[in-house]
Design a protein around this motif. Sequence first.
Motif, PDB file in Angstrom:
ATOM      1  N   PHE A 255       0.836  -1.189   0.091  1.00 34.10           N
ATOM      2  CA  PHE A 255      -0.139  -0.108  -0.017  1.00 34.10           C
ATOM      3  C   PHE A 255       0.952   1.152   0.159  1.00 34.10           C
ATOM      4  CE2 PHE A 255      -2.286  -3.394   2.209  1.00 34.10           C
ATOM      5  CZ  PHE A 255      -3.345  -3.621   1.638  1.00 34.10           C
ATOM      6  N   ARG A 256       1.186   1.721  -1.035  1.00 36.43           N
ATOM      7  CA  ARG A 256       2.199   2.865  -1.121  1.00 36.43           C
ATOM      8  C   ARG A 256       1.497   4.131  -1.004  1.00 36.43           C
ATOM      9  NH1 ARG A 256       6.346   1.328  -4.213  1.00 36.43           N
ATOM     10  NH2 ARG A 256       6.990  -0.819  -4.255  1.00 36.43           N
ATOM     11  N   ASP A 257       0.354   4.215  -1.192  1.00 39.88           N
ATOM     12  CA  ASP A 257      -0.473   5.502  -0.861  1.00 39.88           C
ATOM     13  C   ASP A 257      -0.477   5.709   0.731  1.00 39.88           C
ATOM     14  OD1 ASP A 257      -2.344   7.921  -2.060  1.00 39.88           O
ATOM     15  OD2 ASP A 257      -3.571   6.894  -0.382  1.00 39.88           O
ATOM     16  N   TRP A 258      -0.176   6.968   1.196  1.00 40.96           N
ATOM     17  CA  TRP A 258      -0.196   6.893   2.739  1.00 40.96           C
ATOM     18  C   TRP A 258      -1.474   7.024   3.259  1.00 40.96           C
ATOM     19  CZ3 TRP A 258      -2.444  11.072   5.625  1.00 40.96           C
ATOM     20  CH2 TRP A 258      -3.000  12.079   4.874  1.00 40.96           C
ATOM     21  N   GLN A 259      -2.666   7.434   2.641  1.00 41.98           N
ATOM     22  CA  GLN A 259      -3.945   7.342   3.058  1.00 41.98           C
ATOM     23  C   GLN A 259      -4.403   6.041   3.271  1.00 41.98           C
ATOM     24  OE1 GLN A 259      -5.769  10.204   0.193  1.00 41.98           O
ATOM     25  NE2 GLN A 259      -6.477  11.287   1.978  1.00 41.98           N
ATOM     26  N   THR A 260      -4.310   5.062   2.377  1.00 43.36           N
ATOM     27  CA  THR A 260      -4.611   3.521   2.317  1.00 43.36           C
ATOM     28  C   THR A 260      -3.933   2.761   3.353  1.00 43.36           C
ATOM     29  OG1 THR A 260      -5.167   3.756  -0.216  1.00 43.36           O
ATOM     30  CG2 THR A 260      -4.870   1.813   0.985  1.00 43.36           C
ATOM     31  N   LEU A 261      -2.669   3.322   3.433  1.00 44.00           N
ATOM     32  CA  LEU A 261      -1.753   2.769   4.624  1.00 44.00           C
ATOM     33  C   LEU A 261      -2.189   3.052   5.897  1.00 44.00           C
ATOM     34  CD1 LEU A 261       0.750   0.885   5.229  1.00 44.00           C
ATOM     35  CD2 LEU A 261       2.137   2.886   5.119  1.00 44.00           C
ATOM     36  N   HIS A 262      -2.533   4.286   6.115  1.00 42.36           N
ATOM     37  CA  HIS A 262      -3.152   4.705   7.485  1.00 42.36           C
ATOM     38  C   HIS A 262      -4.672   3.862   7.879  1.00 42.36           C
ATOM     39  CE1 HIS A 262      -1.582   7.992   9.851  1.00 42.36           C
ATOM     40  NE2 HIS A 262      -0.899   8.468   8.744  1.00 42.36           N
ATOM     41  N   VAL A 263      -5.381   3.689   6.826  1.00 40.68           N
ATOM     42  CA  VAL A 263      -6.612   3.010   7.159  1.00 40.68           C
ATOM     43  C   VAL A 263      -6.357   1.651   7.561  1.00 40.68           C
ATOM     44  CG1 VAL A 263      -8.831   2.356   6.121  1.00 40.68           C
ATOM     45  CG2 VAL A 263      -8.180   4.663   5.914  1.00 40.68           C
ATOM     46  N   VAL A 264      -5.427   1.103   6.535  1.00 43.74           N
ATOM     47  CA  VAL A 264      -5.087  -0.380   6.841  1.00 43.74           C
ATOM     48  C   VAL A 264      -4.759  -0.802   8.215  1.00 43.74           C
ATOM     49  CG1 VAL A 264      -3.492  -2.344   5.867  1.00 43.74           C
ATOM     50  CG2 VAL A 264      -4.851  -1.023   4.326  1.00 43.74           C
ATOM     51  N   VAL A 265      -3.626  -0.149   8.720  1.00 34.34           N
ATOM     52  CA  VAL A 265      -3.158  -0.266  10.058  1.00 34.34           C
ATOM     53  C   VAL A 265      -4.146   0.031  11.170  1.00 34.34           C
ATOM     54  CG1 VAL A 265      -0.747  -0.158   9.033  1.00 34.34           C
ATOM     55  CG2 VAL A 265      -1.942   1.693  10.225  1.00 34.34           C
ATOM     56  N   SER A 266      -5.103   0.966  10.912  1.00 30.78           N
ATOM     57  CA  SER A 266      -6.240   1.672  11.819  1.00 30.78           C
ATOM     58  C   SER A 266      -7.350   0.684  12.065  1.00 30.78           C
ATOM     59  CB  SER A 266      -6.350   3.028  11.698  1.00 30.78           C
ATOM     60  OG  SER A 266      -5.388   3.771  11.378  1.00 30.78           O
ATOM     61  N   VAL A 267      -7.581   0.165  10.903  1.00 30.29           N
ATOM     62  CA  VAL A 267      -9.117  -0.586  11.227  1.00 30.29           C
ATOM     63  C   VAL A 267      -9.229  -1.719  12.227  1.00 30.29           C
ATOM     64  CG1 VAL A 267     -10.786  -2.054   9.919  1.00 30.29           C
ATOM     65  CG2 VAL A 267      -9.857  -0.070   9.024  1.00 30.29           C
ATOM     66  N   PRO A 268      -7.956  -2.526  12.240  1.00 29.13           N
ATOM     67  CA  PRO A 268      -7.651  -3.661  13.154  1.00 29.13           C
ATOM     68  C   PRO A 268      -8.248  -3.236  14.569  1.00 29.13           C
ATOM     69  CG  PRO A 268      -5.945  -3.930  11.544  1.00 29.13           C
ATOM     70  CD  PRO A 268      -6.633  -2.623  11.157  1.00 29.13           C
ATOM     71  N   PHE A 269      -7.786  -2.192  15.048  1.00 27.26           N
ATOM     72  CA  PHE A 269      -8.035  -1.797  16.293  1.00 27.26           C
ATOM     73  C   PHE A 269      -9.442  -1.651  16.582  1.00 27.26           C
ATOM     74  CE2 PHE A 269      -3.443  -0.905  16.242  1.00 27.26           C
ATOM     75  CZ  PHE A 269      -3.104  -1.427  17.466  1.00 27.26           C
TER      76      PHE A 269
END
Length: 601
Positions: A255-269
């Motif tokens: 996930f090179r796009d910073w917004q997508t990366l933010h969402v991917v690591v945040s949703v599991p919480f």
Amino acid sequence: MAFEELLSQVGGLGRFQILHLVFILPSLMVLIPHILLENFAAAIPGHRCWVHILDNNTGSDNETGILSEDALLRISIPLDSNQRPEKCRRFVHPQWQLLHLNGTIHSTSEADTEPCVDGWVYDQSYFPSTIVTKWDLVCDYQSLKSVVQFLLLTGMLVGGIIGGHFSDRFGRRLILRWCFLQLAITDTCAAFAPTFPVYCVLRFLAGFSSMIIISNNSLLITEWIRPNSKALVVILSSGALSIGQIILGGLAYVFRDWQTLHVVVSVPFFVFFLLSRWLVESARWLIITKKLDEGLKALRKVAHTNGIKNAEETLNIEVVRSTMQEELDAAQTKTTVCDLFRNPSMRKRICILVFLRFANTIPFYGTMVNLQHVGSNIFLLQVLYGAVALIVRCLALLTLNHMGRRISQILFMFLVGLSILANTFVPKELQILRVALACLGIGCSSATFSSVAVHFIELIPTVLRARASGIDLMASRIGAALAPLLMTLTVFYTTLPWIIYGTFPIIGGLVVFLLPETKNLPLPDTIKDVENQWSLALSPRLECHGAISAHCNFCLLDSNYSPISASKVAGITGTHHHVRLIFVFLYRQGFTMLIRLVLNS
């Protein structure tokens, strides 16, 4: 310390503890990408000024159809001292005469230039979008990237202090659940932040939550674990952080796009928040805070999960109160952060532990910054760092179990210091050796963090453990912020920062000698337990494998020998037991002879 007797009745390492680990370890794996997210979300790509003749897509300029892109770039952007296009300036007017020159000239001194008033053009080969490209954090605004990292570390610092106080007052589980939800919301919203200041505030709140999650996860599991398994649990937790660094390298590559990366690591919480309702509050904390009914309920639940039969018959309020009476009496006095420094034993311990954390954090972050300059493939470097740290942390488990807490810390801290000092004398041409030494330093530094964490939990009593953890983490954040600033000392001497990085852990290794060994000793619950812990470890009245027998001649040297509970001296047996008894016996005989000489004289 009597809680260990209750824990032995419900199971100190059974199905319940395994289920707790199954929940806690994945949350730590996903947490570490939040802390290191700016390595990728704030990556600075190649950039140059936007110029009308080259980047205007209308096609109105005839020159764009005649000249190549390199030619247009040459007449629009001046060259720097390395004969590469400037990143922060452009010509006021196109320099057509440069097309007829075979060589290069320092055109910045011969033609008028100006800043990038129309914005920048970014290289998107690695990252299609970062916060740097979104808010143009380059050139004169490049320092704003450091503001984000500073606010994140500041949030972790504040979170460690405030979270430790709240955890000791309201419980580990409640504050942990709140921080799961806060981290999920703040970092998900950060992906859609409309302005840079809003993004900074959200990252501060994310840092606030992340440090509390680390500390409370550790407290919640270690306070349910029997003494001889605490090292294993702490190593597994710290190993999960290393796996998280490896995961971050893979996620950032996909996930090179910073917004997508933010969402991917945040949703599991959000998922962790929902599942955390099944976590069980620390019975140790519940009993110490005089919530006996809730503590008894938690103990019975653990016993049921571990398959202990007849737990309701053997565990009741009277048993809990009689077992923990001494601790409950001590808990009548309200404890505050000042108690960490009012009592001499506590003051000595907390000051040394804070210095050890500080002394290890400085070389850790100093080496990590150096590792980023090893190569351009930051994805591979992130994975390499996590893999090395994971391997050495596994080695730390062996040293903690076989060599004890103090020797493990001394060994790893000396290796950190020596690897950094050795690297200062390695020529830059020997890149492989430099990378190997840097990885050794980072790996041993990670192992030191794990060793210090185990020792910290075993040295601080339950009533002050979370607050002391906040102070300990504050020292860590100060060291993290100070490590990059030390690089400014290169103006005085090139290797001076690295000498400081290498000296601190060596000094820390020497200071460890001032702390008592706590291998296999029960966790202290009150300040009185701390005062008795060192004398307990050296007490001559020890059991030899559970009972006195004719096989232990040293046990028979003292006619007044009276063994105490084996749960309080677990692990102090065998050869170490005998050696201690010999020294105690010689000390007693010598002291007796001295008294007789004084009386006779």
